[in-house]
Design a protein around this motif. Structure first.
Motif, PDB file in Angstrom:
ATOM      1  N   THR A 239       9.094   8.465 -10.445  1.00 29.57           N
ATOM      2  CA  THR A 239      10.281   8.712 -11.275  1.00 29.57           C
ATOM      3  C   THR A 239      10.704   7.458 -12.020  1.00 29.57           C
ATOM      4  OG1 THR A 239      11.868   8.189  -9.503  1.00 29.57           O
ATOM      5  CG2 THR A 239      11.078  10.479  -9.672  1.00 29.57           C
ATOM      6  N   LYS A 240      10.253   6.303 -11.553  1.00 27.27           N
ATOM      7  CA  LYS A 240      10.549   5.034 -12.225  1.00 27.27           C
ATOM      8  C   LYS A 240       9.413   4.599 -13.144  1.00 27.27           C
ATOM      9  CE  LYS A 240      13.495   3.606  -8.374  1.00 27.27           C
ATOM     10  NZ  LYS A 240      13.797   2.579  -7.345  1.00 27.27           N
ATOM     11  N   GLY A 241       8.405   5.490 -13.282  1.00 23.05           N
ATOM     12  CA  GLY A 241       7.295   5.214 -14.182  1.00 23.05           C
ATOM     13  C   GLY A 241       6.039   4.725 -13.513  1.00 23.05           C
ATOM     14  N   GLY A 242       6.017   4.675 -12.167  1.00 23.48           N
ATOM     15  CA  GLY A 242       4.866   4.147 -11.446  1.00 23.48           C
ATOM     16  C   GLY A 242       3.735   5.141 -11.298  1.00 23.48           C
ATOM     17  N   TYR A 243       2.567   4.599 -10.961  1.00 23.30           N
ATOM     18  CA  TYR A 243       1.373   5.401 -10.688  1.00 23.30           C
ATOM     19  C   TYR A 243       1.229   5.614  -9.186  1.00 23.30           C
ATOM     20  CZ  TYR A 243       0.198   3.519 -15.335  1.00 23.30           C
ATOM     21  OH  TYR A 243       0.227   3.151 -16.644  1.00 23.30           O
ATOM     22  N   ILE A 244       0.574   6.702  -8.791  1.00 19.83           N
ATOM     23  CA  ILE A 244       0.226   6.930  -7.394  1.00 19.83           C
ATOM     24  C   ILE A 244      -1.196   7.471  -7.304  1.00 19.83           C
ATOM     25  CG2 ILE A 244       2.555   7.254  -6.488  1.00 19.83           C
ATOM     26  CD1 ILE A 244       2.172  10.279  -6.741  1.00 19.83           C
ATOM     27  N   ASP A 245      -1.852   7.149  -6.192  1.00 20.47           N
ATOM     28  CA  ASP A 245      -3.235   7.571  -5.971  1.00 20.47           C
ATOM     29  C   ASP A 245      -3.359   8.221  -4.605  1.00 20.47           C
ATOM     30  OD1 ASP A 245      -6.185   7.451  -6.698  1.00 20.47           O
ATOM     31  OD2 ASP A 245      -6.198   6.362  -4.789  1.00 20.47           O
ATOM     32  N   PHE A 246      -4.045   9.368  -4.567  1.00 20.04           N
ATOM     33  CA  PHE A 246      -4.281  10.086  -3.321  1.00 20.04           C
ATOM     34  C   PHE A 246      -5.725   9.880  -2.873  1.00 20.04           C
ATOM     35  CE2 PHE A 246      -1.096  13.094  -5.406  1.00 20.04           C
ATOM     36  CZ  PHE A 246      -0.006  12.503  -4.787  1.00 20.04           C
ATOM     37  N   THR A 247      -5.926   9.692  -1.581  1.00 16.98           N
ATOM     38  CA  THR A 247      -7.248   9.430  -1.021  1.00 16.98           C
ATOM     39  C   THR A 247      -7.905  10.727  -0.581  1.00 16.98           C
ATOM     40  OG1 THR A 247      -6.522   7.256  -0.262  1.00 16.98           O
ATOM     41  CG2 THR A 247      -8.507   8.158   0.758  1.00 16.98           C
ATOM     42  N   THR A 248      -9.135  10.957  -1.055  1.00 17.00           N
ATOM     43  CA  THR A 248      -9.803  12.231  -0.783  1.00 17.00           C
ATOM     44  C   THR A 248     -10.620  12.221   0.509  1.00 17.00           C
ATOM     45  OG1 THR A 248     -11.699  11.618  -2.173  1.00 17.00           O
ATOM     46  CG2 THR A 248      -9.895  12.814  -3.225  1.00 17.00           C
ATOM     47  N   SER A 249     -11.102  11.054   0.945  1.00 18.93           N
ATOM     48  CA  SER A 249     -11.848  10.982   2.209  1.00 18.93           C
ATOM     49  C   SER A 249     -10.870  11.082   3.371  1.00 18.93           C
ATOM     50  CB  SER A 249     -12.621   9.666   2.307  1.00 18.93           C
ATOM     51  OG  SER A 249     -13.685   9.630   1.396  1.00 18.93           O
ATOM     52  N   THR A 250     -11.161  11.956   4.307  1.00 15.64           N
ATOM     53  CA  THR A 250     -10.277  12.124   5.452  1.00 15.64           C
ATOM     54  C   THR A 250     -11.051  12.760   6.598  1.00 15.64           C
ATOM     55  OG1 THR A 250      -8.087  12.923   6.131  1.00 15.64           O
ATOM     56  CG2 THR A 250      -9.444  14.436   4.803  1.00 15.64           C
ATOM     57  N   THR A 251     -10.374  12.985   7.702  1.00 17.47           N
ATOM     58  CA  THR A 251     -10.961  13.690   8.844  1.00 17.47           C
ATOM     59  C   THR A 251      -9.923  14.666   9.381  1.00 17.47           C
ATOM     60  OG1 THR A 251     -10.141  12.113  10.509  1.00 17.47           O
ATOM     61  CG2 THR A 251     -12.262  11.607   9.457  1.00 17.47           C
ATOM     62  N   ALA A 252     -10.387  15.612  10.184  1.00 14.44           N
ATOM     63  CA  ALA A 252      -9.469  16.585  10.778  1.00 14.44           C
ATOM     64  C   ALA A 252      -8.423  15.885  11.645  1.00 14.44           C
ATOM     65  CB  ALA A 252     -10.258  17.600  11.601  1.00 14.44           C
ATOM     66  N   GLN A 253      -8.845  14.833  12.337  1.00 19.72           N
ATOM     67  CA  GLN A 253      -7.917  14.117  13.210  1.00 19.72           C
ATOM     68  C   GLN A 253      -6.831  13.403  12.410  1.00 19.72           C
ATOM     69  OE1 GLN A 253      -9.791  11.242  15.759  1.00 19.72           O
ATOM     70  NE2 GLN A 253      -8.053  11.126  17.159  1.00 19.72           N
ATOM     71  N   ILE A 254      -7.226  12.801  11.282  1.00 15.26           N
ATOM     72  CA  ILE A 254      -6.246  12.120  10.441  1.00 15.26           C
ATOM     73  C   ILE A 254      -5.254  13.120   9.864  1.00 15.26           C
ATOM     74  CG2 ILE A 254      -5.977  10.824   8.295  1.00 15.26           C
ATOM     75  CD1 ILE A 254      -8.605   9.392   8.953  1.00 15.26           C
ATOM     76  N   ILE A 255      -5.737  14.304   9.465  1.00 11.54           N
ATOM     77  CA  ILE A 255      -4.842  15.333   8.940  1.00 11.54           C
ATOM     78  C   ILE A 255      -3.897  15.820  10.028  1.00 11.54           C
ATOM     79  CG2 ILE A 255      -4.766  17.692   8.033  1.00 11.54           C
ATOM     80  CD1 ILE A 255      -7.319  17.026   6.472  1.00 11.54           C
ATOM     81  N   GLU A 256      -4.408  15.953  11.257  1.00 11.08           N
ATOM     82  CA  GLU A 256      -3.556  16.360  12.382  1.00 11.08           C
ATOM     83  C   GLU A 256      -2.433  15.354  12.624  1.00 11.08           C
ATOM     84  OE1 GLU A 256      -5.996  16.932  15.782  1.00 11.08           O
ATOM     85  OE2 GLU A 256      -7.008  18.719  14.983  1.00 11.08           O
ATOM     86  N   GLN A 257      -2.697  14.091  12.304  1.00  8.18           N
ATOM     87  CA  GLN A 257      -1.686  13.055  12.507  1.00  8.18           C
ATOM     88  C   GLN A 257      -0.703  12.970  11.345  1.00  8.18           C
ATOM     89  OE1 GLN A 257      -3.627   9.332  13.512  1.00  8.18           O
ATOM     90  NE2 GLN A 257      -3.931   9.980  15.619  1.00  8.18           N
ATOM     91  N   GLY A 258      -0.841  13.839  10.344  1.00  4.44           N
ATOM     92  CA  GLY A 258       0.184  13.919   9.318  1.00  4.44           C
ATOM     93  C   GLY A 258      -0.257  13.673   7.893  1.00  4.44           C
ATOM     94  N   GLU A 259      -1.533  13.325   7.668  1.00  2.00           N
ATOM     95  CA  GLU A 259      -1.979  13.108   6.305  1.00  2.00           C
ATOM     96  C   GLU A 259      -2.017  14.438   5.551  1.00  2.00           C
ATOM     97  OE1 GLU A 259      -5.043  10.145   5.052  1.00  2.00           O
ATOM     98  OE2 GLU A 259      -6.218  11.948   4.615  1.00  2.00           O
ATOM     99  N   ILE A 260      -1.625  14.406   4.274  1.00  2.00           N
ATOM    100  CA  ILE A 260      -1.704  15.579   3.411  1.00  2.00           C
ATOM    101  C   ILE A 260      -3.034  15.531   2.678  1.00  2.00           C
ATOM    102  CG2 ILE A 260      -0.615  16.846   1.510  1.00  2.00           C
ATOM    103  CD1 ILE A 260       1.954  15.271   2.099  1.00  2.00           C
ATOM    104  N   PRO A 261      -3.870  16.565   2.765  1.00  2.00           N
ATOM    105  CA  PRO A 261      -5.118  16.551   2.004  1.00  2.00           C
ATOM    106  C   PRO A 261      -4.846  16.262   0.530  1.00  2.00           C
ATOM    107  CG  PRO A 261      -5.086  18.412   3.521  1.00  2.00           C
ATOM    108  CD  PRO A 261      -3.714  17.802   3.564  1.00  2.00           C
ATOM    109  N   ALA A 262      -5.719  15.472  -0.094  1.00  2.00           N
ATOM    110  CA  ALA A 262      -5.483  15.007  -1.461  1.00  2.00           C
ATOM    111  C   ALA A 262      -5.269  16.156  -2.440  1.00  2.00           C
ATOM    112  CB  ALA A 262      -6.644  14.128  -1.916  1.00  2.00           C
ATOM    113  N   ALA A 263      -6.048  17.213  -2.312  1.00  2.00           N
ATOM    114  CA  ALA A 263      -5.914  18.355  -3.223  1.00  2.00           C
ATOM    115  C   ALA A 263      -4.530  18.975  -3.119  1.00  2.00           C
ATOM    116  CB  ALA A 263      -6.992  19.390  -2.920  1.00  2.00           C
ATOM    117  N   GLN A 264      -4.043  19.105  -1.896  1.00  2.00           N
ATOM    118  CA  GLN A 264      -2.701  19.655  -1.687  1.00  2.00           C
ATOM    119  C   GLN A 264      -1.639  18.706  -2.211  1.00  2.00           C
ATOM    120  OE1 GLN A 264      -1.783  20.469   2.424  1.00  2.00           O
ATOM    121  NE2 GLN A 264       0.153  21.458   1.950  1.00  2.00           N
TER     122      GLN A 264
END
Length: 387
Positions: A239-264
């Motif tokens: 909202t202040k004009g910054g960029y953000i990047d989402f990481t596509t490499s992940t694992t089921a365990q990392i997602i279980e710990q709260g990571e949002i899949p990049a596509a989502q």
């Protein structure tokens, strides 16, 4: 010369059904109908029913490997070029990570030159997670100004127990050096920022912007989908004009710990009104994907995959109703624009002939052309390389 006939061209915006003509390593025409007689110097490629897109730009790849958080045996391997091209990636940005002692910038550059010789485009960041920065020459400024491959610095770690715990003044100083060097060399001078799990999240960057005359667009924070709280902090950053990047490499365990899949995460950010030119996805390829317990002890580690970038694009379209244009933009035009790679990320006359042909129904990769040469087709690498 190569003439792609009757492709559905996403540039990444949809242009309709077009013919695309390339000569050498450049696109020279995108027209409704180009009539050339096939001859020894014109190869006509029938692409009816296929989608033609720019080659993907992966803005964060550990091309010389990463990891090591679990000891020497957990050092991840170097990226092989076939790992990139099978995922449609024709441009990569190479980085160091946690380990800048046994993995050097000199090796990073050598790997970049090797990948260039093999057929894809490669740029690099000087520095690493830690401050003061490692460099090849006497300073970060000299690296960016005098070494063609270096376009910025990173990935600098913040909000992470592995970081150097930078102060706002230290971050401002390194950012100013990268920015000025980029201005003088005609490069982005971007600061790629690794975000960890700590609750400070993006606070350090906000402090720098508030205290110093540094544009927010000088920062390129990644792993913003690491947690819901960091994602929300990232939305505020945009909202202040910054960029953000989402990481596509992940694992089921990392997602279980709260990571949002990049596509989502991409879909959620777009629904919240973030312009797609402020959003990118990157693979973090060949990085370690460590999982730590609450005491900071490593309990699991896997390896990032460059091909996850393409899969995340497909998932964004197929599972989360993101338009093909927006999904493609996040891995083509957006990273190319942020990094000032002016000949990448778009299908247009005068730009580099980095082209992917995708199945119109499944979005599977049928063929990849890098610098005008076919490097991947029907699931098989076309490269003749020694290893």
């Amino acid at each position: 010369m190569k003439l792609f006939k009757s492709a559905h061209v996403y540039a990444p915006q949809y242009l309709g059904q077009k013919d695309v003509l390339i000569a050498g390593d450049k696109i020279i025409a995108v027209e409704d109908n180009i009539n050339l007689i096939a001859s020894s110097f014109v190869e006509v490629i029938q692409t009816d029913g296929l989608i033609l897109t720019p080659g993907f730009v992966d803005s964060l790849v550990h091309i010389t490997g990463g990891g090591g958080e679990g000891g020497y045996t957990t050092r991840t391997p170097e990226m092989h070029i076939n790992e990139a091209i099978k995922g449609g990636v024709t441009t990569v940005i190479g980085v160091l990570g946690t380990d800048a002692q046994t993995r050097s910038l000199e090796n990073l550059l050598a790997k970049a030159y090797a990948l260039e010789e093999q057929g894809i485009s490669v740029y690099c960041y000087t520095g690493s997670y830690h401050y003061p920065m490692v460099t090849v020459t006497q300073s970060m400024k000299h690296d960016i100004m005098l070494i063609e491959k270096f376009i910025g610095v990173g990935e600098v770690a913040i909000a992470d127990h592995r970081s150097s715990q930078l102060t706002a003044h230290e971050m401002a100083r390194l950012t100013s050096e990268a920015r000025v060097a980029g201005m003088l060399a005609g490069k982005a001078g971007i600061v790629s920022v690794h975000l960890g799990d700590e609750n400070s999240r993006l606070d350090l960057l906000h402090d720098v912007i508030a205290q110093f005359d540094i544009p927010i667009t000088q920062y390129y924070p990644t792993h913003i989908n690491r947690s819901r709280a960091l994602f929300e902090a990232g939305i505020e950053f945009t909202t202040k004009g910054g960029y953000i990047d989402f990481t596509t490499s992940t694992t089921a365990q990392i997602i279980e710990q709260g990571e949002i899949p990049a596509a989502q995460a991409l879909a959620l950010a777009l629904k919240q009104g973030v312009p797609v030119h402020q959003i990118t996805m990157s693979s973090d390829g060949n990085a370690s994907l460590p999982v730590f317990d609450h005491l900071g002890k490593l309990i699991d580690l896997q390896v990032g995959q460059v091909c996850s970038l393409h899969q995340a694009m497909v998932d964004a379209v197929k599972q989360f109703d993101v338009s093909i244009e927006d999904a493609l933009t996040s891995i083509t035009l957006s990273p190319a624009s942020i990094l000032q790679l002016k000949t990448k990320g778009c299908i247009a006359a005068g730009l580099d002939a980095d082209i992917n042909l995708l199945n119109a129904h499944t979005l599977a990769i049928e063929a990849v052309y890098s610098k005008g040469e076919r490097v991947y087709c029907d699931g098989v690498s076309q490269l003749k390389i020694p290893f």
